[in-house]
Design a protein around this motif. Structure first.
Motif, PDB file in Angstrom:
ATOM      1  N   LEU A 171     -19.298  24.867 -42.287  1.00 24.04           N
ATOM      2  CA  LEU A 171     -20.690  25.235 -42.539  1.00 24.04           C
ATOM      3  C   LEU A 171     -21.069  25.166 -44.024  1.00 24.04           C
ATOM      4  O   LEU A 171     -22.176  24.713 -44.351  1.00 24.04           O
ATOM      5  CB  LEU A 171     -20.978  26.637 -41.983  1.00 24.04           C
ATOM      6  CG  LEU A 171     -20.926  26.772 -40.463  1.00 24.04           C
ATOM      7  CD1 LEU A 171     -21.289  28.188 -40.039  1.00 24.04           C
ATOM      8  CD2 LEU A 171     -21.864  25.775 -39.791  1.00 24.04           C
ATOM      9  N   PRO A 172     -20.199  25.603 -44.961  1.00 22.23           N
ATOM     10  CA  PRO A 172     -20.579  25.475 -46.376  1.00 22.23           C
ATOM     11  C   PRO A 172     -20.853  24.044 -46.820  1.00 22.23           C
ATOM     12  O   PRO A 172     -21.605  23.823 -47.773  1.00 22.23           O
ATOM     13  CB  PRO A 172     -19.363  26.066 -47.112  1.00 22.23           C
ATOM     14  CG  PRO A 172     -18.793  27.051 -46.144  1.00 22.23           C
ATOM     15  CD  PRO A 172     -18.962  26.396 -44.808  1.00 22.23           C
ATOM     16  N   GLU A 173     -20.233  23.056 -46.133  1.00 18.57           N
ATOM     17  CA  GLU A 173     -20.517  21.656 -46.465  1.00 18.57           C
ATOM     18  C   GLU A 173     -21.992  21.343 -46.223  1.00 18.57           C
ATOM     19  O   GLU A 173     -22.634  20.632 -47.011  1.00 18.57           O
ATOM     20  CB  GLU A 173     -19.635  20.734 -45.611  1.00 18.57           C
ATOM     21  CG  GLU A 173     -18.164  20.782 -45.939  1.00 18.57           C
ATOM     22  CD  GLU A 173     -17.786  19.788 -47.026  1.00 18.57           C
ATOM     23  OE1 GLU A 173     -18.679  19.056 -47.507  1.00 18.57           O
ATOM     24  OE2 GLU A 173     -16.595  19.753 -47.380  1.00 18.57           O
ATOM     25  N   PHE A 174     -22.524  21.851 -45.114  1.00 18.89           N
ATOM     26  CA  PHE A 174     -23.947  21.660 -44.837  1.00 18.89           C
ATOM     27  C   PHE A 174     -24.796  22.455 -45.829  1.00 18.89           C
ATOM     28  O   PHE A 174     -25.820  21.964 -46.317  1.00 18.89           O
ATOM     29  CB  PHE A 174     -24.272  22.117 -43.416  1.00 18.89           C
ATOM     30  CG  PHE A 174     -23.839  21.159 -42.343  1.00 18.89           C
ATOM     31  CD1 PHE A 174     -24.688  20.140 -41.913  1.00 18.89           C
ATOM     32  CD2 PHE A 174     -22.591  21.271 -41.751  1.00 18.89           C
ATOM     33  CE1 PHE A 174     -24.289  19.253 -40.916  1.00 18.89           C
ATOM     34  CE2 PHE A 174     -22.180  20.390 -40.761  1.00 18.89           C
ATOM     35  CZ  PHE A 174     -23.033  19.384 -40.339  1.00 18.89           C
ATOM     36  N   GLN A 175     -24.374  23.681 -46.126  1.00 20.10           N
ATOM     37  CA  GLN A 175     -25.164  24.545 -46.997  1.00 20.10           C
ATOM     38  C   GLN A 175     -25.236  24.031 -48.427  1.00 20.10           C
ATOM     39  O   GLN A 175     -26.230  24.251 -49.133  1.00 20.10           O
ATOM     40  CB  GLN A 175     -24.579  25.967 -46.957  1.00 20.10           C
ATOM     41  CG  GLN A 175     -24.732  26.620 -45.584  1.00 20.10           C
ATOM     42  CD  GLN A 175     -23.821  27.824 -45.391  1.00 20.10           C
ATOM     43  OE1 GLN A 175     -22.826  27.995 -46.117  1.00 20.10           O
ATOM     44  NE2 GLN A 175     -24.137  28.663 -44.416  1.00 20.10           N
ATOM     45  N   ARG A 176     -24.179  23.318 -48.862  1.00 21.93           N
ATOM     46  CA  ARG A 176     -24.172  22.770 -50.227  1.00 21.93           C
ATOM     47  C   ARG A 176     -24.877  21.430 -50.316  1.00 21.93           C
ATOM     48  O   ARG A 176     -25.238  20.985 -51.412  1.00 21.93           O
ATOM     49  CB  ARG A 176     -22.730  22.623 -50.717  1.00 21.93           C
ATOM     50  CG  ARG A 176     -22.011  23.925 -51.020  1.00 21.93           C
ATOM     51  CD  ARG A 176     -20.724  23.663 -51.779  1.00 21.93           C
ATOM     52  NE  ARG A 176     -19.757  22.932 -50.962  1.00 21.93           N
ATOM     53  CZ  ARG A 176     -18.797  23.516 -50.261  1.00 21.93           C
ATOM     54  NH1 ARG A 176     -18.688  24.830 -50.263  1.00 21.93           N
ATOM     55  NH2 ARG A 176     -17.944  22.796 -49.551  1.00 21.93           N
ATOM     56  N   ASN A 177     -25.060  20.758 -49.184  1.00 18.26           N
ATOM     57  CA  ASN A 177     -25.635  19.415 -49.201  1.00 18.26           C
ATOM     58  C   ASN A 177     -27.133  19.466 -49.486  1.00 18.26           C
ATOM     59  O   ASN A 177     -27.864  20.283 -48.931  1.00 18.26           O
ATOM     60  CB  ASN A 177     -25.402  18.729 -47.851  1.00 18.26           C
ATOM     61  CG  ASN A 177     -25.770  17.255 -47.888  1.00 18.26           C
ATOM     62  OD1 ASN A 177     -25.416  16.538 -48.817  1.00 18.26           O
ATOM     63  ND2 ASN A 177     -26.482  16.808 -46.881  1.00 18.26           N
ATOM     64  N   ARG A 178     -27.599  18.593 -50.357  1.00 21.23           N
ATOM     65  CA  ARG A 178     -29.034  18.521 -50.683  1.00 21.23           C
ATOM     66  C   ARG A 178     -29.685  17.489 -49.776  1.00 21.23           C
ATOM     67  O   ARG A 178     -29.805  16.320 -50.115  1.00 21.23           O
ATOM     68  CB  ARG A 178     -29.227  18.169 -52.155  1.00 21.23           C
ATOM     69  CG  ARG A 178     -28.697  19.237 -53.111  1.00 21.23           C
ATOM     70  CD  ARG A 178     -28.974  18.873 -54.562  1.00 21.23           C
ATOM     71  NE  ARG A 178     -28.508  19.916 -55.460  1.00 21.23           N
ATOM     72  CZ  ARG A 178     -28.623  19.870 -56.794  1.00 21.23           C
ATOM     73  NH1 ARG A 178     -29.194  18.801 -57.353  1.00 21.23           N
ATOM     74  NH2 ARG A 178     -28.174  20.859 -57.540  1.00 21.23           N
ATOM     75  N   SER A 179     -30.109  17.948 -48.644  1.00 25.28           N
ATOM     76  CA  SER A 179     -30.682  17.052 -47.646  1.00 25.28           C
ATOM     77  C   SER A 179     -32.159  16.788 -47.928  1.00 25.28           C
ATOM     78  O   SER A 179     -32.886  17.655 -48.433  1.00 25.28           O
ATOM     79  CB  SER A 179     -30.537  17.667 -46.244  1.00 25.28           C
ATOM     80  OG  SER A 179     -31.242  16.906 -45.290  1.00 25.28           O
ATOM     81  N   THR A 180     -32.585  15.579 -47.597  1.00 30.02           N
ATOM     82  CA  THR A 180     -34.007  15.222 -47.702  1.00 30.02           C
ATOM     83  C   THR A 180     -34.561  14.898 -46.322  1.00 30.02           C
ATOM     84  O   THR A 180     -35.544  14.171 -46.192  1.00 30.02           O
ATOM     85  CB  THR A 180     -34.193  14.015 -48.639  1.00 30.02           C
ATOM     86  OG1 THR A 180     -33.424  12.897 -48.130  1.00 30.02           O
ATOM     87  CG2 THR A 180     -33.754  14.350 -50.052  1.00 30.02           C
ATOM     88  N   CYS A 181     -33.919  15.440 -45.283  1.00 31.13           N
ATOM     89  CA  CYS A 181     -34.307  15.140 -43.903  1.00 31.13           C
ATOM     90  C   CYS A 181     -35.264  16.210 -43.389  1.00 31.13           C
ATOM     91  O   CYS A 181     -34.837  17.350 -43.125  1.00 31.13           O
ATOM     92  CB  CYS A 181     -33.058  15.074 -43.023  1.00 31.13           C
ATOM     93  SG  CYS A 181     -33.398  14.807 -41.278  1.00 31.13           S
ATOM     94  N   PRO A 182     -36.550  15.883 -43.225  1.00 27.74           N
ATOM     95  CA  PRO A 182     -37.520  16.880 -42.735  1.00 27.74           C
ATOM     96  C   PRO A 182     -37.162  17.398 -41.347  1.00 27.74           C
ATOM     97  O   PRO A 182     -37.390  18.578 -41.050  1.00 27.74           O
ATOM     98  CB  PRO A 182     -38.848  16.112 -42.714  1.00 27.74           C
ATOM     99  CG  PRO A 182     -38.647  14.960 -43.643  1.00 27.74           C
ATOM    100  CD  PRO A 182     -37.203  14.597 -43.523  1.00 27.74           C
ATOM    101  N   ALA A 183     -36.607  16.542 -40.498  1.00 32.48           N
ATOM    102  CA  ALA A 183     -36.264  16.966 -39.148  1.00 32.48           C
ATOM    103  C   ALA A 183     -35.182  18.042 -39.173  1.00 32.48           C
ATOM    104  O   ALA A 183     -35.158  18.927 -38.306  1.00 32.48           O
ATOM    105  CB  ALA A 183     -35.801  15.767 -38.322  1.00 32.48           C
TER     106      ALA A 183
END
Length: 271
Positions: A171-183
């Motif tokens: 889960l921290p991998e997702f939390q640290r990722n800077r996503s630009t995906c609106p969905a």
């Protein structure tokens, strides 16, 4: 694995489960024409040890060939999700069915329940008959799916290896990722799971609540399709996927399941 990626004390499982409840139990019905070398009859897999145990009786419903029957121990998921548990039993079982198809590399003939036919194949009563189960030192189970093993079946070695290692980001991998995906942001709000907003990509599956007679069929189709997508992604190594379940229904269209997808480190690093 713990959320930070460290080893946990929980035995590793080859398929995901909502809330790590792992309610699915595996039974094997061995027919006369089985190729495993086992004596015909009923067997159950002890998930704690990985050992196969013989159960009394013959394997009705598995004449000739053999079947894998998946059951759920309803209390494991119900204790956490209460009234939301029943679609999650289907989800977890569908992921197990799709794992069999993935390992065999072929579609299988599937019988879904709950049904008297599946209970009879294992010689068990309804899960609500708790006295029968407790008198035998067992927790109640609900048979939900029977997979017919095709003639000449064999396990794809490379696919078995893929299922033996960690396949999802912590889960921290997702939390640290800077996503630009609106969905991803929208799905995080809808599912009430903030970590989903860090996904690079999301796939969603919906069912229409205005068709109650077809709802059960749709739930099986949705979750088998999602599971197949997840396992196929394991082969490419490009995406890490985490299933998203327990999404509340809103209106007539229910987003019943989703995959939050994160690019593998090699992809994010451009290598």
């Amino acid at each position: 694995m713990l959320t930070d990626g460290r080893e946990s004390t929980i035995r590793r499982r080859p398929v995901p489960s909502a809330g790590a409840a792992y309610p699915v139990h595996t039974h094997l019905l061995v027919g006369a024409d089985d190729q495993t070398g086992l004596e015909g009859g009923r067997y159950v897999v002890d998930t704690a040890t990985g050992r196969l145990f013989r159960r009394p009786g013959t394997a009705r419903g598995a004449d000739g060939g053999s079947q894998i029957v998946f059951t759920v121990a309803p209390g494991r998921t119900f204790a956490r999700y209460r009234h939301r548990a029943w679609p999650l039993w289907i989800a977890d079982t569908a992921y197990a069915v799709a794992a069999v198809e993935f390992l065999l590399g072929t579609a299988v003939r599937l019988h879904v329940g709950p049904s008297r036919e599946l209970r009879d194949s294992l010689a068990v009563p309804l899960a609500s008959n708790t006295r029968w189960w407790l008198d035998r030192g067992l927790a109640p189970e609900i048979p939900l799916a029977a997979v017919e093993l095709p003639a000449g079946w064999r396990i794809r070695t490379e696919r078995a290896r893929v299922l033996s290692v960690r396949r999802s980001a912590a889960l921290p991998e997702f939390q640290r990722n800077r996503s630009t995906c609106p969905a991803a942001s929208s799905l995080a709000t809808l599912s009430r799971q903030e970590w989903v907003s860090g996904a690079d990509r999301v796939l969603t599956w919906t069912v229409t609540l205005g068709e109650p007679d077809a709802l059960l069929e749709h739930l099986w189709r949705v979750h088998r399709d999602a599971a197949s997508t997840l396992y196929r992604s394991c082969l490419t190594g490009r995406w890490w996927c985490r299933p998203v379940s327990g999404i509340p229904a809103r209106g007539d269209v229910w987003t019943v399941h989703a995959l939050a997808m994160l690019r593998a480190r090699s992809e994010r690093n451009g290598s």
